[in-house]
Design an enzyme around this catalytic site. Sequence first.
Site, short mmCIF file in Angstrom:
data_model
loop_
_atom_site.label_atom_id
_atom_site.label_comp_id
_atom_site.label_asym_id
_atom_site.label_seq_id
_atom_site.Cartn_x
_atom_site.Cartn_y
_atom_site.Cartn_z
N SER A 22 0.79 -1.24 0.00
CA SER A 22 0.00 0.00 0.00
C SER A 22 0.81 1.28 0.00
CB SER A 22 -0.95 0.01 1.20
OG SER A 22 -2.03 -0.88 0.98
N LYS A 25 -0.02 3.94 -2.58
CA LYS A 25 -1.11 4.90 -2.43
C LYS A 25 -0.61 6.35 -2.34
CE LYS A 25 -4.66 1.80 -0.60
NZ LYS A 25 -4.08 0.51 -0.24
N SER A 77 -5.45 3.37 4.56
CA SER A 77 -5.13 2.51 3.43
C SER A 77 -6.35 1.84 2.80
CB SER A 77 -4.12 1.44 3.86
OG SER A 77 -3.27 1.10 2.81
#
Length: 231
Positions: A22, A25, A77
């Site tokens: 993640s 992101k 997230s």
Amino acid sequence: VDYTNRKVLFSRNAHVQFYPASTVKLLTALVVLDHKDLKDRVVITAHAVGVMSTKAGLTKGASYSVEDLLLVLLAMSANDAAVALAEAVAGSEAQFASLMNKKAHELGAFESNFTNSTGLPDKDEVTTAYDLSIIARAALSHSFIAFVMKEKNVTIKGSDGKKITKRNHNKLLWRFLQPSVLGKTGYTRSAGHCYAGIAYYKDRRVSIVIFKSRKPWADICRILKLPEKKK
């Protein structure tokens, strides 16, 4: 990496490709902010709601502001927010991934390839510590992203009226006031624990990236020479 002069202070396997989980992101947020205003509205599709965890619990058919979706994307997230934003910007995740790669190249990150907005496992989605340090620096130079990363908790509300409150996954927000360490976490089984962020000292800033860690908070503390949390 020293934030100001970009000197590498410590590295190990800095140009080896890893799965980023993640931490991607940060790049997702940068691309969204290039194409959307914070007050723009996004309607949540069935595809976004059906994505694998971690999710904020967005309501199918409800609309949310880009600002709210970025809050849960960055702080906790949220994969449903990542997909919803990707679809709103480019029509599909595949098209959005093309924008991610273009943005990465513009920043000078040439050792990476991105295939989705979430960081969910894909053998073709890879980056390096060197590239991710560039992306983290760019992301946290954006005032809105830096603002979100400082928030310990975020609350959003969609057109359906349901409030969603989530806690920031960055445990370092509770551990240190000086330096403050802001950044994005990531975890999948294949990637291990990952982190990309910046430590803000009184007189300097230092970028830090780790991949495939088993004890991420301890590793970050050792690299930054900070006291580890007492048991």
